[in-house]
Design an enzyme around this catalytic site. Structure first.
Site, PDB file in Angstrom:
ATOM      1  N   HIS A 112     -11.101  -2.632   1.637  1.00  0.00           N
ATOM      2  CA  HIS A 112     -11.364  -1.500   0.897  1.00  0.00           C
ATOM      3  C   HIS A 112     -12.259  -1.448  -0.311  1.00  0.00           C
ATOM      4  O   HIS A 112     -12.133  -0.698  -1.092  1.00  0.00           O
ATOM      5  CB  HIS A 112     -10.155  -0.652   0.833  1.00  0.00           C
ATOM      6  CG  HIS A 112     -10.202   0.871   0.823  1.00  0.00           C
ATOM      7  ND1 HIS A 112      -9.434   1.725   0.612  1.00  0.00           N
ATOM      8  CD2 HIS A 112     -11.383   1.554   1.171  1.00  0.00           C
ATOM      9  CE1 HIS A 112      -9.714   3.069   0.849  1.00  0.00           C
ATOM     10  NE2 HIS A 112     -11.018   2.838   1.260  1.00  0.00           N
ATOM     11  N   ASP A 133       0.862  -1.179  -0.019  1.00  0.00           N
ATOM     12  CA  ASP A 133       0.126  -0.159   0.053  1.00  0.00           C
ATOM     13  C   ASP A 133       0.883   1.100   0.178  1.00  0.00           C
ATOM     14  O   ASP A 133       1.795   1.366   0.686  1.00  0.00           O
ATOM     15  CB  ASP A 133      -0.905  -0.154   1.165  1.00  0.00           C
ATOM     16  CG  ASP A 133      -2.117   0.894   1.111  1.00  0.00           C
ATOM     17  OD1 ASP A 133      -2.184   1.760   0.294  1.00  0.00           O
ATOM     18  OD2 ASP A 133      -3.025   0.713   2.009  1.00  0.00           O
ATOM     19  N   ASP A 134       0.589   2.081  -0.821  1.00  0.00           N
ATOM     20  CA  ASP A 134       1.427   3.277  -1.144  1.00  0.00           C
ATOM     21  C   ASP A 134       2.929   3.349  -1.182  1.00  0.00           C
ATOM     22  O   ASP A 134       3.583   4.033  -0.527  1.00  0.00           O
ATOM     23  CB  ASP A 134       1.252   4.512   0.135  1.00  0.00           C
ATOM     24  CG  ASP A 134      -0.435   4.847   0.103  1.00  0.00           C
ATOM     25  OD1 ASP A 134      -1.138   4.522  -0.674  1.00  0.00           O
ATOM     26  OD2 ASP A 134      -0.768   5.856   1.122  1.00  0.00           O
ATOM     27  N   CYS A 164      -6.499   3.973  -3.770  1.00  0.00           N
ATOM     28  CA  CYS A 164      -6.692   2.786  -3.033  1.00  0.00           C
ATOM     29  C   CYS A 164      -7.794   1.558  -3.880  1.00  0.00           C
ATOM     30  O   CYS A 164      -7.592   0.716  -4.240  1.00  0.00           O
ATOM     31  CB  CYS A 164      -6.775   2.703  -1.567  1.00  0.00           C
ATOM     32  SG  CYS A 164      -5.673   3.369  -0.816  1.00  0.00           S
ATOM     33  N   LYS A 200      -6.042  -5.419   4.006  1.00  0.00           N
ATOM     34  CA  LYS A 200      -7.061  -4.446   3.696  1.00  0.00           C
ATOM     35  C   LYS A 200      -7.768  -4.700   2.531  1.00  0.00           C
ATOM     36  O   LYS A 200      -7.412  -5.061   1.366  1.00  0.00           O
ATOM     37  CB  LYS A 200      -5.954  -3.110   3.533  1.00  0.00           C
ATOM     38  CG  LYS A 200      -6.911  -1.855   2.903  1.00  0.00           C
ATOM     39  CD  LYS A 200      -5.826  -0.804   2.590  1.00  0.00           C
ATOM     40  CE  LYS A 200      -6.680   0.284   1.693  1.00  0.00           C
ATOM     41  NZ  LYS A 200      -5.763   1.437   1.464  1.00  0.00           N
ATOM     42  N   ARG A 216      -7.421  -1.336  -6.448  1.00  0.00           N
ATOM     43  CA  ARG A 216      -7.995  -2.720  -5.892  1.00  0.00           C
ATOM     44  C   ARG A 216      -9.021  -3.422  -6.719  1.00  0.00           C
ATOM     45  O   ARG A 216      -8.840  -4.806  -7.055  1.00  0.00           O
ATOM     46  CB  ARG A 216      -8.186  -2.844  -4.597  1.00  0.00           C
ATOM     47  CG  ARG A 216      -6.815  -2.456  -3.771  1.00  0.00           C
ATOM     48  CD  ARG A 216      -7.294  -1.922  -2.327  1.00  0.00           C
ATOM     49  NE  ARG A 216      -6.280  -1.220  -1.628  1.00  0.00           N
ATOM     50  CZ  ARG A 216      -5.192  -1.984  -1.129  1.00  0.00           C
ATOM     51  NH1 ARG A 216      -5.350  -3.111  -0.811  1.00  0.00           N
ATOM     52  NH2 ARG A 216      -4.167  -1.083  -0.827  1.00  0.00           N
ATOM     53  N   SER A 269      -8.396   1.527   4.802  1.00  0.00           N
ATOM     54  CA  SER A 269      -7.195   1.762   5.396  1.00  0.00           C
ATOM     55  C   SER A 269      -7.091   2.075   6.907  1.00  0.00           C
ATOM     56  O   SER A 269      -8.177   2.224   7.697  1.00  0.00           O
ATOM     57  CB  SER A 269      -6.755   3.306   4.801  1.00  0.00           C
ATOM     58  OG  SER A 269      -6.847   2.928   3.275  1.00  0.00           O
ATOM     59  N   LYS A 319       1.039   9.567  -5.432  1.00  0.00           N
ATOM     60  CA  LYS A 319      -0.425   9.300  -5.254  1.00  0.00           C
ATOM     61  C   LYS A 319      -1.439  10.332  -5.391  1.00  0.00           C
ATOM     62  O   LYS A 319      -1.310  11.491  -4.970  1.00  0.00           O
ATOM     63  CB  LYS A 319      -0.592   8.872  -3.727  1.00  0.00           C
ATOM     64  CG  LYS A 319      -1.826   8.058  -3.346  1.00  0.00           C
ATOM     65  CD  LYS A 319      -1.825   7.728  -1.843  1.00  0.00           C
ATOM     66  CE  LYS A 319      -3.150   7.422  -1.514  1.00  0.00           C
ATOM     67  NZ  LYS A 319      -3.237   6.940  -0.195  1.00  0.00           N
ATOM     68  N   ASP A 365      -0.353  -0.925  -4.905  1.00  0.00           N
ATOM     69  CA  ASP A 365      -1.721  -0.152  -5.457  1.00  0.00           C
ATOM     70  C   ASP A 365      -1.606   1.081  -5.912  1.00  0.00           C
ATOM     71  O   ASP A 365      -2.368   1.268  -6.796  1.00  0.00           O
ATOM     72  CB  ASP A 365      -2.600  -0.447  -4.149  1.00  0.00           C
ATOM     73  CG  ASP A 365      -2.220   0.583  -3.092  1.00  0.00           C
ATOM     74  OD1 ASP A 365      -1.187   1.053  -2.952  1.00  0.00           O
ATOM     75  OD2 ASP A 365      -3.172   1.031  -2.310  1.00  0.00           O
ATOM     76  N   ASN A 366      -0.596   1.850  -5.753  1.00  0.00           N
ATOM     77  CA  ASN A 366      -0.278   3.177  -6.336  1.00  0.00           C
ATOM     78  C   ASN A 366       1.089   3.710  -5.846  1.00  0.00           C
ATOM     79  O   ASN A 366       1.474   3.102  -4.881  1.00  0.00           O
ATOM     80  CB  ASN A 366      -1.344   4.256  -6.058  1.00  0.00           C
ATOM     81  CG  ASN A 366      -1.861   4.004  -4.498  1.00  0.00           C
ATOM     82  OD1 ASN A 366      -2.977   3.706  -4.266  1.00  0.00           O
ATOM     83  ND2 ASN A 366      -1.179   4.756  -3.591  1.00  0.00           N
TER      84      ASN A 366
END
Length: 482
Positions: free
Chosen positions: A143, A48-49, A88, A141, A92, A166, A337, A306-307
Site C-alpha cells: 500500500h 491492519d485496523d 493505511c 500488504k 505505513r 487493501s 480510524k 497501523d491505525n
C-alpha cells in the site's frame, strides 16, 4: 522526463534477476559491523485496523488473543503507543521512514489506480538495514505504490510476497467467505458490477511474489497460511546463513472483508471478528515459535497496528477500548480510524526479545511508530540517512527497562494539515502536552475518558474541541516510575 523513464526501465529490467537470488545465494554481504558486535534480527508485525481493546492483555473483554497475551507476559506491553496516522498508507510510510506524512509526502491512501507511491527520494528502513548487511523481506500488504520503482523490491526489500493494497480493493473468487462481502470477479454479467460499491469488483486482486503476479484473483482463504509459510522460510534461510535479517509482516487482519481458511460463522453464536482475530493471533504465535526455536536470544519482535478500528463496519470492526470519544460520537461522528481522536491512532503494541526486554513489563511511556525506525537503526549499528529530519527517537532504553530519569520533553513539529471544510487530516498523537507528574496522574485518573472529553472531565466541550483540532503539538514523553 526521459531520464526518469530510462531509470525506471533499467530498474524493471534489473528486477528480473531478483527471484533468482532468493533461496539460492546470499543476498547481501555483511559489512561495517563493530568488532565483536552481533547485529540483532528484527521482525515487525503490523496488524491492519486493529483496535486497542482487541488485545486481551489490554482490555480483557476478549479471549481471542492467547498468543499475543503470552507475548505480553514474556515481553513488554505499551499502554500509550500510537500510529503515526489514522489511515493505511500514511501510517505505513511513517513507520518505514521515521518521518511524518508532511515530510515524506504520503498524506492520503494510495488507490488501485495510483501510478506513484512513497516518493523515490525517501529512504526506507529496508534501505538502511540492507545497506548495513541485513537480509530484508516484506510480506503482506504494501500500500505504498505498486508500479515500477515504487514496488517493495526497489524500496529496500530483497524479497516480497503480498498484495499491493487493501484486500477490499479488488474482487475475489471466494464469495460467501467474507464479511462484509466483496463480490466475486464478474464474468459476463454487467449487473454484477453495480452492487457492493464498498468493494472494487472491476479489478481482480493480485498476489505478488517479488515482481511476478503468482495469483490473480488471490485466494483470500489461504493468504494467512502463505504469509506464515514464507515468513518461516525466510527466518530459516537467514539463520542458516548467519545473516542478520529484517522481516516486515503487514497482515491483512483485521481489515474487512474478514476471511478465514475454514469459515465458521455460519454456525449459530459465532463471532466473525473474533474468529478472524484468533486466526491472526495463531499466525503471530507461529512466528514467535519459529523465533524461539531459531534465533531467540538475538531477535526483537515488535507487534503493533497501523491505525484504529474501522467502526463504520459495526460488528466486523474492533474495539477502541475506553477511548470512545463520546463528545464526537454523540454528534454523529466516529472516534476511530480516519479520525484524530485517540481511538483512531492508539494501537495495541508489544515488544519481545528474550533476555533483553524485561518479561511481564508494562510501559506507560508515550511512543509511536515513528520511533521504530531510529530504534532499529541504532540497534543495528547502522547509519541514518544524511540531511534528513526524523520525527521519531531511539527508544531502546525504554525497551530495555532503563527509563527512570524523571520526564523528558521531546519537541515535535506541526502534526497535520487542514483538510476539507477545515477538518484535520492525518493528525497524530495526543493533542495536548503532559508536562508534569501531577498532570500525568490526572490523565491516569481519567483513563476511561482520555481525549474523549466526556462530562466527567472538568473541561468544557469547547476547550475539548480546541484540544482535538490544534494544529501543533509539543510531544512530551514521561518516563516516570509510577
Amino acid at each position: 522526463m526521459e531520464i526518469l523513464l530510462l531509470k525506471g526501465l533499467f530498474m524493471v529490467l534489473a528486477s528480473c534477476f531478483i527471484g533468482l537470488f532468493y533461496y539460492q545465494h546470499p543476498l547481501v554481504s555483511v559489512s561495517g559491523e563493530r568488532s565483536g558486535y552481533k547485529k540483532p534480527n528484527f521482525i515487525i508485525i503490523l496488524a491492519d485496523d486493529i483496535g486497542w481493546g482487541d488485545l486481551g492483555a489490554n482490555w480483557n473483554l476478549r479471549k481471542d488473543t492467547p498468543h499475543l497475551d503470552k507475548i505480553a507476559t514474556e515481553g513488554m506491553r505499551f499502554l500509550d503507543f500510537h500510529s503515526a496516522a489514522s489511515t493505511c498508507s500514511p501510517s505505513r510510510a511513517s513507520l518505514l521512514t521515521g518521518r511524518l506524512g508532511l515530510r515524506n509526502g504520503v498524506t492520503h491512501n494510495f488507490a488501485v489506480t495510483s501510478v506513484a507511491g512513497l516518493p523515490l527520494n525517501e529512504t526506507s528502513l529496508g534501505d538502511v538495514l540492507k545497506e548495513a548487511g541485513y537480509l530484508t523481506a516484506a510480506i503482506g500488504k504494501w500500500h505504498l505504490g505498486h508500479n515500477g520503482p515504487y514496488h517493495p523490491n526497489f524500496r529496500g526489500f530483497d524479497y516480497y510476497l503480498g498484495i499491493p493494497y487493501s484486500h477490499d480493493m479488488g474482487c475475489t473468487d471466494t464469495p460467501g467467505y467474507n464479511l462484509p462481502p466483496c463480490p466475486a470477479c464478474p464474468r459476463h454479467s454487467a449487473a454484477m458490477r453495480k452492487h457492493q460499491k464498498d468493494c472494487y469488483p472491476e479489478i481482480a486482486l493480485p498476489l505478488f511474489e517479488n515482481l511476478t503476479i503468482v495469483q490473480q484473483p488471490v485466494d483470500l482463504t489461504s493468504l494467512a497460511a502463505k504469509y506464515t509459510e514464507k515468513a518461516i522460510q525466510f527466518i530459516q534461510y537467514a539463520s542458516r546463513r548467519g545473516h542478520p535479517f529484517f522481516l516486515y509482516i503487514a497482515l491483512a487482519h483485521m481489515h474487512v472483508p474478514l476471511t478465514l481458511a475454514q469459515p465458521t460463522w455460519d454456525l449459530p453464536g459465532q463471532d466473525p471478528y473474533g474468529a478472524n482475530l484468533r486466526e491472526m493471533d495463531a499466525l503471530v504465535g507461529r512466528i514467535k515459535e519459529e523465533v524461539d526455536s531459531t534465533a531467540k536470544e538475538n531477535t526483537l519482535l515488535w507487534f503493533t497496528g497501523d491505525n484504529g478500528p474501522w467502526t463504520e463496519k459495526c460488528d466486523y470492526a474492533g474495539s477502541v477500548g475506553p477511548y470512545t470519544g463520546r463528545w464526537q460520537t454523540r454528534r454523529g461522528g466516529s472516534s476511530a480510524k480516519q479520525t484524530t481522536w485517540e481511538g483512531g491512532h492508539r494501537v495495541p503494541t508489544l515488544a519481545y526479545w528474550a533476555g533483553k526486554i524485561p518479561a511481564n513489563a508494562t510501559s506507560p511511556v508515550m511512543l509511536s511508530t515513528l520511533d521504530i525506525f531510529p530504534t532499529l537503526v541504532s540497534l543495528a549499528n547502522a547509519s541514518l540517512p544524511p540531511n534528513r529530519q526524523f520525527d521519531g527517537m531511539d527508544v531502546s532504553e525504554v525497551l530495555f527497562g532503563r527509563s527512570n530519569k524523571g520526564h523528558q520533553v521531546v519537541p515535535r513539529p506541526v502534526m497535520g494539515a487542514l483538510g476539507r471544510n477545515g477538518a484535520i487530516s492525518h493528525l497524530s498523537f495526543l493533542t495536548y502536552s503532559r508536562t508534569s507528574r501531577r498532570q500525568h496522574h490526572w490523565t491516569l485518573r481519567l483513563q476511561n475518558t482520555v481525549l474523549s472529553c466526556q462530562w466527567r472531565t472538568r473541561l468544557s466541550w469547547t476547550f475539548c474541541g480546541i484540544l482535538q483540532q490544534t494544529m501543533s503539538l509539543q510531544r512530551t514523553t514521561l518516563m516516570t516510575q509510577l
